[in-house]
Motif scaffolding. Structure first.
Motif, PDB file in Angstrom:
ATOM      1  N   THR A 133       0.895  -9.722  -3.213  1.00  0.00           N
ATOM      2  CA  THR A 133       1.614 -10.013  -4.626  1.00  0.00           C
ATOM      3  C   THR A 133       0.819  -9.521  -5.686  1.00  0.00           C
ATOM      4  O   THR A 133      -0.023  -8.834  -5.557  1.00  0.00           O
ATOM      5  N   PHE A 134       1.695  -9.728  -6.896  1.00  0.00           N
ATOM      6  CA  PHE A 134       1.032  -9.105  -7.981  1.00  0.00           C
ATOM      7  C   PHE A 134      -0.291  -9.678  -8.347  1.00  0.00           C
ATOM      8  O   PHE A 134      -1.209  -8.895  -9.074  1.00  0.00           O
ATOM      9  N   VAL A 135      -0.677 -10.664  -7.905  1.00  0.00           N
ATOM     10  CA  VAL A 135      -2.176 -11.147  -8.136  1.00  0.00           C
ATOM     11  C   VAL A 135      -3.176 -10.292  -7.401  1.00  0.00           C
ATOM     12  O   VAL A 135      -4.185 -10.248  -7.871  1.00  0.00           O
ATOM     13  N   SER A 136      -2.737  -9.802  -6.232  1.00  0.00           N
ATOM     14  CA  SER A 136      -3.584  -8.660  -5.631  1.00  0.00           C
ATOM     15  C   SER A 136      -3.308  -7.297  -5.758  1.00  0.00           C
ATOM     16  O   SER A 136      -3.687  -6.456  -5.065  1.00  0.00           O
ATOM     17  N   LEU A 137      -2.504  -6.996  -6.754  1.00  0.00           N
ATOM     18  CA  LEU A 137      -2.119  -5.398  -7.146  1.00  0.00           C
ATOM     19  C   LEU A 137      -3.333  -4.540  -7.264  1.00  0.00           C
ATOM     20  O   LEU A 137      -3.419  -3.686  -6.809  1.00  0.00           O
ATOM     21  N   PRO A 138      -4.258  -5.124  -8.198  1.00  0.00           N
ATOM     22  CA  PRO A 138      -5.516  -4.137  -8.328  1.00  0.00           C
ATOM     23  C   PRO A 138      -6.289  -3.855  -7.281  1.00  0.00           C
ATOM     24  O   PRO A 138      -6.568  -2.759  -7.163  1.00  0.00           O
ATOM     25  N   LYS A 139      -6.427  -4.835  -6.485  1.00  0.00           N
ATOM     26  CA  LYS A 139      -6.901  -4.557  -4.955  1.00  0.00           C
ATOM     27  C   LYS A 139      -6.264  -3.422  -4.295  1.00  0.00           C
ATOM     28  O   LYS A 139      -6.824  -2.447  -3.643  1.00  0.00           O
ATOM     29  N   LEU A 140      -4.840  -3.579  -4.115  1.00  0.00           N
ATOM     30  CA  LEU A 140      -4.045  -2.802  -3.243  1.00  0.00           C
ATOM     31  C   LEU A 140      -4.111  -1.653  -3.970  1.00  0.00           C
ATOM     32  O   LEU A 140      -4.295  -0.530  -3.267  1.00  0.00           O
ATOM     33  N   SER A 141      -3.794  -1.488  -5.399  1.00  0.00           N
ATOM     34  CA  SER A 141      -3.916  -0.238  -5.953  1.00  0.00           C
ATOM     35  C   SER A 141      -5.232   0.696  -5.752  1.00  0.00           C
ATOM     36  O   SER A 141      -5.312   1.972  -5.481  1.00  0.00           O
ATOM     37  N   ASP A 142      -6.360  -0.008  -5.816  1.00  0.00           N
ATOM     38  CA  ASP A 142      -7.579   0.737  -5.833  1.00  0.00           C
ATOM     39  C   ASP A 142      -7.841   1.274  -4.319  1.00  0.00           C
ATOM     40  O   ASP A 142      -8.358   2.401  -4.108  1.00  0.00           O
ATOM     41  N   THR A 143      -7.209   0.344  -3.465  1.00  0.00           N
ATOM     42  CA  THR A 143      -7.438   0.670  -1.925  1.00  0.00           C
ATOM     43  C   THR A 143      -6.718   2.067  -1.599  1.00  0.00           C
ATOM     44  O   THR A 143      -7.077   2.871  -1.072  1.00  0.00           O
ATOM     45  N   LEU A 144      -5.484   2.113  -2.243  1.00  0.00           N
ATOM     46  CA  LEU A 144      -4.419   3.298  -1.874  1.00  0.00           C
ATOM     47  C   LEU A 144      -5.078   4.497  -2.557  1.00  0.00           C
ATOM     48  O   LEU A 144      -5.004   5.559  -1.717  1.00  0.00           O
ATOM     49  N   GLU A 145      -5.564   4.282  -3.582  1.00  0.00           N
ATOM     50  CA  GLU A 145      -6.086   5.529  -4.489  1.00  0.00           C
ATOM     51  C   GLU A 145      -7.176   5.957  -3.906  1.00  0.00           C
ATOM     52  O   GLU A 145      -7.588   7.250  -4.004  1.00  0.00           O
ATOM     53  N   ARG A 146      -7.988   5.173  -3.068  1.00  0.00           N
ATOM     54  CA  ARG A 146      -9.348   5.665  -2.682  1.00  0.00           C
ATOM     55  C   ARG A 146      -9.193   6.728  -1.512  1.00  0.00           C
ATOM     56  O   ARG A 146      -9.950   7.326  -0.986  1.00  0.00           O
ATOM     57  N   ALA A 147      -7.935   6.529  -0.689  1.00  0.00           N
ATOM     58  CA  ALA A 147      -7.485   7.731   0.069  1.00  0.00           C
ATOM     59  C   ALA A 147      -7.905   8.917  -0.142  1.00  0.00           C
ATOM     60  O   ALA A 147      -7.094   9.415  -1.040  1.00  0.00           O
ATOM     61  N   PRO A 148      -8.448   9.718   0.547  1.00  0.00           N
ATOM     62  CA  PRO A 148      -8.872  11.023   0.258  1.00  0.00           C
ATOM     63  C   PRO A 148      -7.509  12.044   0.354  1.00  0.00           C
ATOM     64  O   PRO A 148      -6.941  11.865   1.205  1.00  0.00           O
ATOM     65  N   ALA A 149      -7.660  12.881  -0.770  1.00  0.00           N
ATOM     66  CA  ALA A 149      -6.578  13.763  -0.763  1.00  0.00           C
ATOM     67  C   ALA A 149      -6.667  15.022   0.397  1.00  0.00           C
ATOM     68  O   ALA A 149      -7.849  15.278   0.638  1.00  0.00           O
ATOM     69  N   GLY A 150      -5.787  15.343   0.780  1.00  0.00           N
ATOM     70  CA  GLY A 150      -5.545  16.355   1.773  1.00  0.00           C
ATOM     71  C   GLY A 150      -5.769  15.803   3.166  1.00  0.00           C
ATOM     72  O   GLY A 150      -6.045  16.812   4.070  1.00  0.00           O
ATOM     73  N   GLN A 151      -5.752  14.534   3.400  1.00  0.00           N
ATOM     74  CA  GLN A 151      -6.154  14.012   4.942  1.00  0.00           C
ATOM     75  C   GLN A 151      -4.982  13.357   5.103  1.00  0.00           C
ATOM     76  O   GLN A 151      -4.486  12.461   4.452  1.00  0.00           O
ATOM     77  N   PRO A 152      -4.679  13.208   6.349  1.00  0.00           N
ATOM     78  CA  PRO A 152      -3.557  12.232   6.955  1.00  0.00           C
ATOM     79  C   PRO A 152      -3.925  10.923   6.565  1.00  0.00           C
ATOM     80  O   PRO A 152      -5.064  10.387   6.828  1.00  0.00           O
ATOM     81  N   VAL A 153      -2.955   9.907   6.240  1.00  0.00           N
ATOM     82  CA  VAL A 153      -3.229   8.436   6.131  1.00  0.00           C
ATOM     83  C   VAL A 153      -2.315   7.827   7.036  1.00  0.00           C
ATOM     84  O   VAL A 153      -1.180   8.047   7.006  1.00  0.00           O
ATOM     85  N   ARG A 154      -2.960   6.721   7.508  1.00  0.00           N
ATOM     86  CA  ARG A 154      -2.100   5.872   8.471  1.00  0.00           C
ATOM     87  C   ARG A 154      -2.308   4.469   7.627  1.00  0.00           C
ATOM     88  O   ARG A 154      -3.337   3.967   7.685  1.00  0.00           O
ATOM     89  N   LEU A 155      -1.026   3.933   7.344  1.00  0.00           N
ATOM     90  CA  LEU A 155      -1.145   2.446   6.478  1.00  0.00           C
ATOM     91  C   LEU A 155      -0.422   1.674   7.504  1.00  0.00           C
ATOM     92  O   LEU A 155       0.689   1.682   7.791  1.00  0.00           O
ATOM     93  N   ASP A 156      -1.282   0.639   8.083  1.00  0.00           N
ATOM     94  CA  ASP A 156      -0.760  -0.409   8.965  1.00  0.00           C
ATOM     95  C   ASP A 156      -0.367  -1.697   8.367  1.00  0.00           C
ATOM     96  O   ASP A 156      -1.399  -2.215   7.853  1.00  0.00           O
ATOM     97  N   VAL A 157       0.693  -2.249   8.314  1.00  0.00           N
ATOM     98  CA  VAL A 157       1.057  -3.378   7.417  1.00  0.00           C
ATOM     99  C   VAL A 157       1.605  -4.471   8.473  1.00  0.00           C
ATOM    100  O   VAL A 157       2.210  -5.595   8.276  1.00  0.00           O
ATOM    101  N   THR A 158       1.129  -4.465   9.683  1.00  0.00           N
ATOM    102  CA  THR A 158       1.500  -5.177  10.955  1.00  0.00           C
ATOM    103  C   THR A 158       1.462  -6.592  10.505  1.00  0.00           C
ATOM    104  O   THR A 158       2.116  -7.746  10.844  1.00  0.00           O
ATOM    105  N   ASN A 159       0.127  -6.801   9.954  1.00  0.00           N
ATOM    106  CA  ASN A 159      -0.253  -8.162   9.765  1.00  0.00           C
ATOM    107  C   ASN A 159      -0.078  -8.710   8.345  1.00  0.00           C
ATOM    108  O   ASN A 159      -0.667  -9.695   7.889  1.00  0.00           O
TER     109      ASN A 159
END
Length: 504
Positions: A438-464
């Protein structure tokens, strides 16, 4: 020593130089028009444009974003000048700028992105309505009335000529305004591909100005001083006394909040337009604070990052911050050397540009997007924010919107946390999300996604992941689009229902 400096190549400088001229041509009429809509002299907007280009452009955390006076703050400034007087604007902006600098130092930039897009777009739509109904009266060489509802109520009488003292002069001004709008919209629709970078606003203002000059029309024109230096109004000895006034402090907080939210959302939009350096939100916030502090010292208008000028900058081929800096230099040079040209521009022509600008802020397509993708609640938040901004004031509208956004949290109060784990799996950078996004956790989510290294495959698991509100959904969707545009492989696992559409 010189070899250690990384200077831009000549092709880069050439592209930035060309782009800066395009941005300059877009910015000039908007700087003046927004000043007029704010109830202050046109040169105040030009000073803000100069500071936004040269100073903020040099310091910005979003190199391709262009800063200057924004239509989104015109209504706020108009009400402040009406209620507090023009002399209060400087102290308010100095304080607002300091608040932004402190917020940037405290690394609060990411939290401004957590504001619901429904609230921000509802706020901008409400501002757009207020600009349209206010500047409608400028088309008749008349002054806007004190409130949006009064402007709206007086519109039928104005167009029927029932409340105009000098019918002939008003009709001439209205004709200039209509010519400006027709030329602007016609150019944007029919311009040849070879001239696609020539802005419609410039064509509209030129058409209105040349018509008024050719026929010698007696209409109100822009009044700018012989010297731009004479337009600078330094704060007086009453600066600290004004800061003791609670209404001044409230106004500074409101401007700092709105300007920061609009700037950082604009920066996020600019990031989606290019594959270059990503925005450093805290650095951008500090740069905006310094810019507004200097605007306060000069007695100018507040500034934000503005999407119209920024998108023109990217589309014109800018690659570094040099384009933004150059555009500020061009504004300074034009105002210093050719002020007599500006004094030929009819006020009705600037009013017409702002009518079109305001109308475009009322983005019904965004409301439809919210309704179709995220359901009735976000669309209702958008509408409620819009109506409250028009009926009451900007700050009340934003607070109502934020309050309604809290309703989205009610079904998930027992599980609001967002848990994140990262690691390497099968040669890919794996990100696992669980809990509630939710929007209260958006900064944490944004930082996590932006940390993903460029030029490398990324696997995002939202099962839970139990829920994703529309604020986080828009963030994830934008992230997917940027990664794939850069040629990176991104896979989404465990998505259900509308969450699965985020990767498309």
């Amino acid at each position: 020593m010189l070899g250690a400096l990384k200077l831009p190549s000549m092709p880069v400088i050439t592209r930035d130089l060309t782009a800066s001229i395009v941005v300059f041509l877009v910015a000039m009429p908007l700087c003046m028009g927004i000043a007029v809509a704010s109830g202050v002299p046109a040169e105040k907007g030009l000073i803000t444009g100069i500071i936004g280009g040269i100073v903020v452009g040099s310091l910005a955390g979003s190199p391709l974003q262009v800063s200057g006076p924004a239509a989104g703050l015109a209504v706020v400034v108009f009400e402040l000048v009406r209620d507090q007087g023009l002399s209060a604007l400087g102290p308010i902006l100095i304080l607002a700028g300091l608040i932004q600098v402190v917020a940037g130092i405290a690394r609060l930039g990411g939290w401004f992105r957590a504001i619901s897009p429904a609230v921000v777009h509802g706020m901008l739509a409400g501002i757009g309505v207020l600009i349209v109904v206010g500047q409608f009266h400028v088309l008749f060489d008349a002054k806007p009335l004190p409130s949006g509802l009064q402007n709206l109520a007086a519109a039928p009488g104005r167009i029927l000529g029932l409340s105009v003292d000098t019918i002939e002069a008003a009709e001439l001004a209205f004709g200039i305004g209509m010519l400006t709008i027709i030329a602007m919209l016609g150019w944007e629709k029919l311009r040849p591909a070879s001239l696609k970078l020539v802005p419609g606003a410039l064509v509209g203002v030129l058409a209105g100005t040349f018509a008024a000059m050719a026929f010698g029309l007696d209409v109100s024109r822009v009044n700018v001083p012989q010297s731009i230096a004479s337009a600078i109004t330094l704060p007086g000895t009453e600066l600290f006394a004004k800061w003791m006034n609670p209404s001044i402090i409230t106004a500074a907080l409101a401007i700092a909040f709105i300007a920061s939210a609009e700037t950082l959302l604009s920066a996020a939009a600019v990031d989606r337009m290019h594959d270059g350096v990503r925005t450093n939100y805290n650095k951008e916030l500090r740069a905006q604070g310094i810019g507004n502090f200097l605007c306060g010292l000069a007695g100018a208008l507040p500034m934000t990052g503005v999407i119209v000028r920024s998108s023109a900058n990217v589309q014109a081929g800018a690659t570094t911050r040099l384009s933004t800096i150059f555009h500020g230099i061009w504004i300074l040079g034009f105002v210093a050397l050719l002020p007599w040209v500006l004094r030929e521009i009819p006020m009705a022509a600037l009013g017409a540009i702002l009518v079109v600008t305001g109308w475009r802020l009322v983005s019904l397509s965004h409301a439809r997007h919210l309704l179709s993708h995220y359901g009735p609640l976000p669309a209702f938040i958008w509408l409620a924010t819009l109506v409250t901004v028009v009926a009451e004031d900007l700050l009340t509208g934003v607070l109502v919107g934020i309050g309604l956004s809290m309703l989205e949290l009610v079904p998930h109060l027992k599980r609001l946390g967002l848990n994140v784990s990262e690691g390497q799996e099968g040669g890919a950078h794996a990100i696992n999300l669980s809990g509630s996004a939710t929007f209260v956790s958006l900064p944490k989510l944004s930082d996590t996604l932006e940390r993903a290294p460029a030029g490398q495959p990324v696997r995002l698991d939202v099962t839970n992941l139990s829920t994703v509100d529309h604020t986080c959904a828009e963030l994830i969707k934008d992230w997917f689009q940027r990664r794939r545009a850069a040629g990176d492989s991104v896979e989404l696992f465990g998505a259900r229902g509308k969450t699965a559409a985020l990767a498309h």
